[in-house]
Write an enzyme that holds these catalytic residues in place. Structure first.
Site, PDB file in Angstrom:
ATOM      1  CD  GLU A  95     -23.223  35.690  26.779  1.00 44.22           C
ATOM      2  OE1 GLU A  95     -23.569  36.292  25.752  1.00 44.22           O
ATOM      3  OE2 GLU A  95     -22.544  34.645  26.761  1.00 44.22           O
ATOM      4  CG  ASP A 123     -31.979  36.282  26.233  1.00 46.26           C
ATOM      5  OD1 ASP A 123     -33.155  36.697  26.161  1.00 46.26           O
ATOM      6  OD2 ASP A 123     -31.035  36.845  25.658  1.00 46.26           O
ATOM      7  CG  ASP A 165     -33.819  47.492  25.695  1.00 49.23           C
ATOM      8  OD1 ASP A 165     -33.528  48.671  25.403  1.00 49.23           O
ATOM      9  OD2 ASP A 165     -34.932  46.992  25.456  1.00 49.23           O
ATOM     10  CE  LYS A 201     -39.644  56.420  23.224  1.00 50.77           C
ATOM     11  NZ  LYS A 201     -41.100  56.126  23.064  1.00 50.77           N
ATOM     12  CG  ASP A 205     -24.982  49.678  19.820  1.00 50.30           C
ATOM     13  OD1 ASP A 205     -25.640  49.428  20.851  1.00 50.30           O
ATOM     14  OD2 ASP A 205     -25.503  49.694  18.686  1.00 50.30           O
ATOM     15  CB  THR A 246     -22.666  40.234  17.506  1.00 50.57           C
ATOM     16  OG1 THR A 246     -23.036  41.577  17.829  1.00 50.57           O
ATOM     17  CG2 THR A 246     -22.020  39.580  18.711  1.00 50.57           C
ATOM     18  CG  PHE A 268     -27.167  44.015  18.111  1.00 54.73           C
ATOM     19  CD1 PHE A 268     -28.520  44.275  17.973  1.00 54.73           C
ATOM     20  CD2 PHE A 268     -26.433  44.802  18.982  1.00 54.73           C
ATOM     21  CE1 PHE A 268     -29.129  45.304  18.694  1.00 54.73           C
ATOM     22  CE2 PHE A 268     -27.028  45.833  19.702  1.00 54.73           C
ATOM     23  CZ  PHE A 268     -28.379  46.065  19.552  1.00 54.73           C
ATOM     24  CD  GLU A 269     -19.259  44.804  18.371  1.00 53.60           C
ATOM     25  OE1 GLU A 269     -18.249  45.469  18.632  1.00 53.60           O
ATOM     26  OE2 GLU A 269     -19.391  43.595  18.675  1.00 53.60           O
TER      27      GLU A 269
END
Length: 276
Positions: free
Chosen positions: A90, A115, A165, A169, A201, A255, A257-258
């Site tokens: 992951e 991470d 991420d 841009k 997303d 999550t 965040f989601e």
């Protein structure tokens, strides 16, 4: 002859303050070379240190030496690390809520969770300690070094990239993780039948992911006809599906965040591919 007292070693969380800005703590000092961390290539992340809570620092100090992995270029024996479990990599677990939930729900699957966010490592270790999960090994550092230098061919049963991420841009699109060059690095590490699961997303990034994964003959899209959720207007797709995307599988938790992205009107796309 007087014995020399051993020099006390700083705890993992204390080593954070000693780490140069470009190095993802808490593993510093470690065996990674300056060359590895100063390679002149485009990265999909920016090292983030952040402020740790006392709980995160405590979990890091208790669990890092036992479970943590420094992404330092040293080859890993996943069979030994995970006691024979199949292993899914992951990349980008954030604060670790999804990783911890999936580990608790499926203890027969090992998770190598990479991470660069140190508070996230502490948070994940705290949740694993709470749940009693022993099938996760947090890894700190650059996932490209992990894949390129530390994992053997056909060693992974899966790959998860959740809400990476999107670098929205146009001038930053080259920083997106899921690119053809990244896939070339990943594919040899995937065993036959390995599951590649991406979720985002950010719809333009989902489109890029779908294009990159679909162009790879070694990967099979498990949902080529779409997910049946009707995200597009019926006039565009009367069957109510978006070709190529998958329904969110039950094993991937929703999550915070989601949910925040959905509240902003973002559409979440899952992609499920299998290594042939």
């Amino acid at each position: 002859m007087t014995a020399t007292a051993p020099i006390p070693q700083p705890s993992p969380s204390a080593r954070l303050s000693a780490a140069p800005a470009g190095y993802p703590a808490p593993m510093y000092p470690h065996r990674a070379t300056e060359a590895q961390h100063s390679e002149r290539r485009i990265r999909s992340f920016q090292p983030r240190r952040g402020r740790m809570t006392n709980a995160q620092a405590g979990a890091l100090d208790r669990g890092w030496e036992r479970y943590g992995i420094a992404i330092d270029g040293s080859p890993l024996d996943l069979g030994a690390l995970f006691e024979g479990l199949p292993v899914t990599l992951e990349i980008g677990f954030g604060m670790g809520e999804t990783t911890a939930a999936m580990a608790a729900a499926d203890p027969a699957m090992g998770i190598l969770a990479a991470d660069v966010h140190t508070p996230g490592h502490g948070n994940l270790l705290g949740m694993l300690e709470r749940d009693g999960s022993r099938n996760v090994r947090p890894a700190a550092g650059d996932a490209v070094i992990l894949l390129r230098d530390m994992l053997s061919d056909a060693s992974l049963a899966g790959l998860r990239v959740y809400f990476a991420d999107p670098w929205p841009k146009p001038k930053h699109h080259k920083r997106r993780l899921v690119q053809p060059s990244f896939l070339e690095l990943v594919l040899p590490r995937l065993a036959p039948g390995a599951l590649v699961h991406c979720a985002t997303d950010w719809e333009p990034y989902a489109e890029q992911m779908l294009e990159v994964l679909s162009a790879c003959p070694e990967l099979e899209n498990l949902h080529p006809e779409g997910d049946g959720t009707g995200w597009l207007e019926p006039a565009d797709h009367p069957d109510g599906s978006i070709p190529g995307y998958a329904p969110r599988p039950g094993w991937r938790p929703v999550t915070k965040f989601e949910r925040a992205g959905i509240a902003k009107g973002h559409v979440v796309h899952d992609l499920l591919f299998r290594r042939r």
